[in-house]
Design an enzyme around this catalytic site. Sequence first.
Site, PDB file in Angstrom:
ATOM      1  N   SER A  12       0.837  -1.210   0.000  1.00 36.99           N
ATOM      2  CA  SER A  12       0.000   0.000   0.000  1.00 36.99           C
ATOM      3  C   SER A  12       0.871   1.259   0.000  1.00 36.99           C
ATOM      4  CB  SER A  12      -0.991  -0.004   1.169  1.00 36.99           C
ATOM      5  OG  SER A  12      -0.328   0.153   2.396  1.00 36.99           O
ATOM      6  N   ASN A  13       2.043   1.188   0.610  1.00 40.49           N
ATOM      7  CA  ASN A  13       2.957   2.340   0.528  1.00 40.49           C
ATOM      8  C   ASN A  13       3.491   2.511  -0.892  1.00 40.49           C
ATOM      9  OD1 ASN A  13       3.501   3.829   3.141  1.00 40.49           O
ATOM     10  ND2 ASN A  13       3.628   1.716   3.854  1.00 40.49           N
ATOM     11  N   LEU A  84      10.697  -6.795   4.725  1.00 43.11           N
ATOM     12  CA  LEU A  84      10.956  -7.356   6.054  1.00 43.11           C
ATOM     13  C   LEU A  84      12.312  -8.038   6.182  1.00 43.11           C
ATOM     14  CD1 LEU A  84       7.385  -8.725   6.860  1.00 43.11           C
ATOM     15  CD2 LEU A  84       8.480  -6.627   7.664  1.00 43.11           C
ATOM     16  N   LYS A  85      13.180  -7.872   5.202  1.00 36.17           N
ATOM     17  CA  LYS A  85      14.501  -8.492   5.273  1.00 36.17           C
ATOM     18  C   LYS A  85      15.566  -7.416   5.439  1.00 36.17           C
ATOM     19  CE  LYS A  85      12.981 -12.622   4.570  1.00 36.17           C
ATOM     20  NZ  LYS A  85      13.125 -13.662   5.596  1.00 36.17           N
ATOM     21  N   HIS A 103       9.046   3.227   8.896  1.00 35.42           N
ATOM     22  CA  HIS A 103       8.801   2.385  10.067  1.00 35.42           C
ATOM     23  C   HIS A 103       7.530   2.892  10.757  1.00 35.42           C
ATOM     24  CE1 HIS A 103       9.901  -0.337  13.300  1.00 35.42           C
ATOM     25  NE2 HIS A 103       9.520   0.611  14.147  1.00 35.42           N
TER      26      HIS A 103
END
Length: 193
Positions: A12-13, A84-85, A103
């Site tokens: 969505s970002n 997420l990595k 974040h």
Amino acid sequence: MRLAVLASGSGSNLESILQALATHPTPPAQVVLVASNRAQAFALERARQRHIATAVIAKPTDGAALEALLLEHRVDVVVLAGYLKLVPAEVVRRWSGAILNIHPALLPKFGGAGMYGHHVHEAVLAAGDTESGATVHLVTDEYDRGAILAQAHVPVLPGDTAQSLGARVLAAEHELYPRTLLSFVEQRAKRAS
Ligand code: GRF
């Protein structure tokens, strides 16, 4: 400026960034690549619908492979949007000062390994904070520790759950990330010219 967006989830970002670029009278950048460590990430589908090149990052710890992918697409700025990595050290070095992340909290609070998604909002509620928000920052080889570029604040409301707070923070992200990214690339382009 040529942007790569790395995303692990819904994207969505990514969507808010693509919309901001599409409606900008003189877009200072274009997204030339969307890559994900998850082949099923909806972020990849959003890119395909717009005919943007996509890639699956088969082994996220393989810095040489990610570096080669970004070089192949002549990427100037790397945008992490729900990725997420950890970005491998060689990529952080080569694109030093040119990798952004968002974040879902007011860093330096509630950052670091394991602080993602609902874990962040649960920690904010458990701490009894009366506000939370979102932070756009530069990426270094440690989670959530690079220089802060911009923050948006949102209230924590009585009766909030991780889900309701997360939704309020995400709405703030969708405004904060495109605005911060566009001004970042505009300044960078000015410096380069
Ligand atoms: C956002 O909350 C972002 O702050 C975090 O991951 C979530 C990504 O959501 N890093 P989306 O994939 O952009 O919808």
